[in-house]
Scaffold this active site. Sequence first.
Site, PDB file in Angstrom:
ATOM      1  CG  ASP A  93      17.051 -17.028 -18.195  1.00  0.00           C
ATOM      2  OD1 ASP A  93      18.218 -17.423 -18.273  1.00  0.00           O
ATOM      3  OD2 ASP A  93      16.231 -17.116 -19.122  1.00  0.00           O
ATOM      4  CG  ASP A 152       9.693  -9.213  -0.541  1.00  0.00           C
ATOM      5  OD1 ASP A 152       9.989 -10.423  -0.493  1.00  0.00           O
ATOM      6  OD2 ASP A 152       9.271  -8.646  -1.568  1.00  0.00           O
ATOM      7  CG  ASP A 165      25.022  -1.910  -5.700  1.00  0.00           C
ATOM      8  OD1 ASP A 165      25.463  -0.760  -5.538  1.00  0.00           O
ATOM      9  OD2 ASP A 165      25.066  -2.515  -6.782  1.00  0.00           O
ATOM     10  CG  HIS A 187      10.795 -12.231  -3.370  1.00  0.00           C
ATOM     11  ND1 HIS A 187       9.947 -11.189  -3.052  1.00  0.00           N
ATOM     12  CD2 HIS A 187      10.505 -12.571  -4.651  1.00  0.00           C
ATOM     13  CE1 HIS A 187       9.182 -10.915  -4.095  1.00  0.00           C
ATOM     14  NE2 HIS A 187       9.490 -11.748  -5.076  1.00  0.00           N
ATOM     15  CG  ASN A 202      27.872   1.862  -5.946  1.00  0.00           C
ATOM     16  OD1 ASN A 202      27.523   1.479  -7.065  1.00  0.00           O
ATOM     17  ND2 ASN A 202      27.543   1.226  -4.828  1.00  0.00           N
ATOM     18  CB  SER A 216       8.322 -10.106  -7.697  1.00  0.00           C
ATOM     19  OG  SER A 216       7.538 -10.834  -6.797  1.00  0.00           O
TER      20      SER A 216
END
Length: 597
Positions: A116, A148, A157, A181, A195, A337
């Site tokens: 969203d 995963d 990042d 995912h 950072n 999740s």
Amino acid sequence: MHTAFNIASSRKTAAALAVAGLSLALGTEANAAPAGEFARGRILIEARAGLSDAELDTLVKAHGGKRRKLGQSRMHVVDLPPGLSEEEAVEKLSRRPELKFAELDRKVTVAMAVNDPYIGSAWHLGKIGAPAAWDSTQGSGVTIAVLDSGVNGAHPDLKDRMVPGFNVYNNTTDTSDLCGHGTAVAGTSAATMNNALGVAGVAGAARIMPIRVAFKDASGSCPAYLSTIANGITWAADHGARIANVSFAGIAGSSAVKSAARYMKNKGGLVFISAGNNNVDENVVPDTAFIIVSSTDSYDRKSSFSSWGSFVSLAAPGSGIWTTNSSLGYSSKSGTSFASPVTAGVAGLVMAARPDLNADQVESLLFKTSVDLGVAGRDPVFGYGRVDAAAAVGAARAYVQAADTIAPLAAIAAPLGSSTVSGSVPVSVNSSDNVGVARVELKVNGTVVATDSAAPYSFSWNSTGVANGMASLVAVAYDAAGNMGTSATVPVNVANSTSTIATVSDTVAPVVTINNPVAGAVSGTVAISVSATDNAGAAGIRTSLAIDGKVVANGQGGSLSYSWNTRKAAAGTHTVAVTARDAAGNAGSRSVSVTVR
């Protein structure tokens, strides 16, 4: 540190909002594979402690199967021949006393609900008190395994957080993200903090170990199998991860996943699993092997999609979590999740603050410091409560280890005293401790023949390794402090069939097998399991176990077990060697090289 981070954090949030607002698309994913969907041609089993490789091979070959060991655990994937019913094989093998379990290799899917672009910012970090926790720890020194769809390690990042991982599904080192995912989950736990980029993970100085357990199907989604998840947890435990996050739904009831999680817990690690997004009571029996996490929103209410049930251990923010995406940008994600890796990140902060704490102690601190929501005490919606990073880290830093001087209790439940046994004998042991049982050893006539480190404690003892007549069984339980509790001796009458063989000169050496460990990485306490056979029978065999040339255990009969604490060994390659001699003096040997991490 605190003020400086807040400035950088606000920049990261602004960047995330800008990127996500331009690039995010709305989507949904299912929570579980269709009922009854499982891998064809294979099943999962776990051998009881003490069962030799040769005995296990005989057992699975009776069903036309061929086994594949999962890491250094006792679990195996059994490949079945074409045309054989997987359900029938599981039904028959489940009744075998030599096995702890047999189950279908079911397909499961990720526990993501919605994306969203209009929900919030990094609200969850303040809600769980992460900035206050960061004043004393950011997760440095802790490795979080992300099981995963893979992780995009090129993300700005994430790139500084990455350590080598593994592709369990393809048996390669390709851990690139198939569906995005895994990248989102990894960023939730450990995106780099301070950072001036995008977002910050809960434990932004922790290391990320990507383990791809999923595959991309024809619909474009990324399901996994119970076998790949169990294998991934085992691999993570063997390669130094202290935390594993598994954001897949429908796996909490799996015997294989439970066993793998216990394996990791016994090595000092914790496994976090998402509760699912079906908004129902999942009706799964709770288990202490792992931590199940439900999802909350910014008002500390249950997220509308979150599943619940008595198996839920903790709750964490999972609605509108800003995190990394596989397109090198940032997105808002919702689902259990993401509640699960939030909690995994908090565990990383606690472990970094107090590396000396074991898994049970870290787990207990997470439970005790959580914010109680809903019904007082543990409840099916929020478990013990919503995780609180600041309180958990504070409690960890103040934690004083009390001296544990209470020995565990142990009692052999089966076989009964004075009973007659033969062949492979199932042995069950009841054991408990005021803190926790670390392992249980089974001794036969004074020799340790098998070790089990996870309840229920059960063994498969090959009674042909002793002479016919009375034999003494004793169970010895140990806790983490080294306290030892010994059961009452259970005498049994061994009555194996014998055959008359003409007396000839014996020139045949015993055949030695090292059942565990196999060549590869090891860590924590390693259960060394050895078996030997001889043409004159195993009863006359004497075995000797050496590590790097130093004898550490001796025994008599066809089985020998030893618990090796690799924390006391130097990192690098070590050799485990076994020599077996029969009554005629013939000697056979076997060795394996392992790498201590």
